[in-house]
Design a protein around this motif. Structure first.
Motif, mmCIF file in Angstrom:
data_model
loop_
_atom_site.group_PDB
_atom_site.id
_atom_site.type_symbol
_atom_site.label_atom_id
_atom_site.label_comp_id
_atom_site.label_asym_id
_atom_site.label_seq_id
_atom_site.Cartn_x
_atom_site.Cartn_y
_atom_site.Cartn_z
ATOM 1 N N MET A 1 7.272 3.183 -8.872
ATOM 2 C CA MET A 1 6.237 2.611 -8.000
ATOM 3 C C MET A 1 4.905 3.303 -8.284
ATOM 4 S SD MET A 1 6.446 2.050 -3.870
ATOM 5 C CE MET A 1 6.204 3.747 -3.331
ATOM 6 N N ASN A 2 3.977 2.553 -8.854
ATOM 7 C CA ASN A 2 2.645 3.107 -9.143
ATOM 8 C C ASN A 2 1.590 2.176 -8.555
ATOM 9 O OD1 ASN A 2 0.291 4.191 -10.089
ATOM 10 N ND2 ASN A 2 0.849 4.174 -12.237
ATOM 11 N N LEU A 3 1.113 2.510 -7.358
ATOM 12 C CA LEU A 3 0.189 1.641 -6.637
ATOM 13 C C LEU A 3 -1.225 2.231 -6.576
ATOM 14 C CD1 LEU A 3 2.605 0.746 -3.685
ATOM 15 C CD2 LEU A 3 2.334 -0.430 -5.877
ATOM 16 N N THR A 4 -1.548 3.078 -7.538
ATOM 17 C CA THR A 4 -2.858 3.745 -7.532
ATOM 18 C C THR A 4 -3.998 2.732 -7.466
ATOM 19 O OG1 THR A 4 -1.913 5.497 -8.896
ATOM 20 C CG2 THR A 4 -4.303 5.460 -8.680
ATOM 21 N N ILE A 5 -3.994 1.768 -8.375
ATOM 22 C CA ILE A 5 -4.985 0.677 -8.349
ATOM 23 C C ILE A 5 -4.179 -0.615 -8.269
ATOM 24 C CG2 ILE A 5 -6.947 -0.415 -9.495
ATOM 25 C CD1 ILE A 5 -7.422 2.214 -10.976
ATOM 26 N N TYR A 6 -4.064 -1.115 -7.051
ATOM 27 C CA TYR A 6 -3.115 -2.166 -6.684
ATOM 28 C C TYR A 6 -3.896 -3.459 -6.428
ATOM 29 C CZ TYR A 6 0.871 -3.936 -3.811
ATOM 30 O OH TYR A 6 1.915 -4.639 -3.272
ATOM 31 N N LEU A 7 -3.869 -4.346 -7.393
ATOM 32 C CA LEU A 7 -4.632 -5.596 -7.305
ATOM 33 C C LEU A 7 -3.905 -6.630 -6.458
ATOM 34 C CD1 LEU A 7 -7.075 -7.298 -8.392
ATOM 35 C CD2 LEU A 7 -5.525 -8.063 -10.206
ATOM 36 N N ILE A 8 -4.603 -7.183 -5.461
ATOM 37 C CA ILE A 8 -4.042 -8.242 -4.617
ATOM 38 C C ILE A 8 -4.723 -9.560 -4.979
ATOM 39 C CG2 ILE A 8 -3.517 -8.972 -2.261
ATOM 40 C CD1 ILE A 8 -2.494 -6.182 -2.705
ATOM 41 N N THR A 9 -3.938 -10.551 -5.392
ATOM 42 C CA THR A 9 -4.542 -11.842 -5.730
ATOM 43 C C THR A 9 -4.842 -12.634 -4.461
ATOM 44 O OG1 THR A 9 -2.452 -13.055 -5.913
ATOM 45 C CG2 THR A 9 -3.212 -11.891 -7.885
ATOM 46 N N ASP A 10 -5.704 -13.620 -4.593
ATOM 47 C CA ASP A 10 -6.072 -14.470 -3.450
ATOM 48 C C ASP A 10 -6.606 -15.788 -3.990
ATOM 49 O OD1 ASP A 10 -8.283 -15.358 -1.262
ATOM 50 O OD2 ASP A 10 -6.686 -14.216 -0.318
ATOM 51 N N ASP A 11 -6.226 -16.880 -3.315
ATOM 52 C CA ASP A 11 -6.608 -18.215 -3.794
ATOM 53 C C ASP A 11 -8.097 -18.336 -4.122
ATOM 54 O OD1 ASP A 11 -4.110 -20.168 -3.094
ATOM 55 O OD2 ASP A 11 -4.282 -18.598 -1.588
ATOM 56 N N LYS A 12 -8.937 -17.782 -3.253
ATOM 57 C CA LYS A 12 -10.377 -18.051 -3.375
ATOM 58 C C LYS A 12 -11.011 -17.445 -4.619
ATOM 59 C CE LYS A 12 -12.871 -14.708 -0.642
ATOM 60 N NZ LYS A 12 -13.474 -14.471 0.656
#
Length: 215
Positions: A1-12
């Motif tokens: 688990m490596n969430l240092t820079i954790y990109l979250i996608t989004d429709d917009k």
């Protein structure tokens, strides 16, 4: 688990943009994990995109996390699944996934962080740290609450909400080592450069803290 820079996608952020091409540029810039979070797509479309995204994240040795959809996370052999208070409860998710996936959970207050310590989850997403445009309704918790959440949590805290490149230093100094980011990367035309700026700010701040003996 490596969430240092954790990109979250989004429709917009994907109107007129190719999903895989955009995420690959972000991965090249230093993103360590990608959470697939879309609300307006069919299950079949999400499944097919996730299969391609699974290949891409493996290529860059990054984690793939699926928001809400435990079934899709298992179907594409993702690394994790993230659920909120309106989704399947973490206890039920753990029964379904066993040890195959790690589980993330959302907390919007210090009280919720405390309660989450007893849940079968592997990390806690805490926010919103700053005002954000990604979610229409959100609770602002602020940087001081972030420091307190990190202090009282036995589980890793992922700070989320309004984290832009110029705010990275502040959240890292507050104790955050895992940052969930959407607009701070996808809100820019050059997503690779935005990710690189976040990675650079993170590394520079950590170096400063080490020199001061605060790490």
């Amino acid at each position: 688990m490596n969430l240092t820079i954790y990109l979250i996608t989004d429709d917009k952020y994907f109107k007129g943009r190719d999903l895989l091409e955009t995420i690959e540029k972000a991965l090249q810039g230093g993103v360590t994990a990608v959470q697939y979070r879309f609300k307006n797509k069919s299950t079949r479309e999400m499944y097919e995109e996730l299969l391609k995204l699974r290949e891409l994240t493996r290529k860059y040795r990054a984690d793939l996390v699926v928001n809400d959809r435990v079934d899709l996370a298992l179907a594409v052999d993702a690394d994790g699944v993230h659920v909120g208070k309106e989704d399947l409860p973490p206890e039920a998710v753990r029964k379904v996934v066993g040890d195959r996936l790690y589980i993330g959970y959302t907390a919007n207050s210090l009280e919720e962080v405390k309660r989450a310590q007893e849940l079968p989850v592997d990390y806690i997403g805490f926010g919103s740290i700053y005002p954000t445009t990604t979610k229409e309704s959100y609770k602002l918790v602020g940087v001081e609450a972030l420091t307190e959440a990190i202090r009282l949590s036995k589980k890793p805290i992922v700070c989320i909400g309004g984290i832009m490149p110029y705010r990275v230093s502040e959240v890292v100094k507050a104790g955050c080592r895992n940052m969930a980011i959407s607009a701070g990367i996808l809100g820019f035309e050059d997503v690779k450069k935005a990710a690189e700026e976040i990675k650079r700010a993170y590394k520079e701040t950590m170096k400063q803290l080490m020199l001061l003996g605060k790490v």
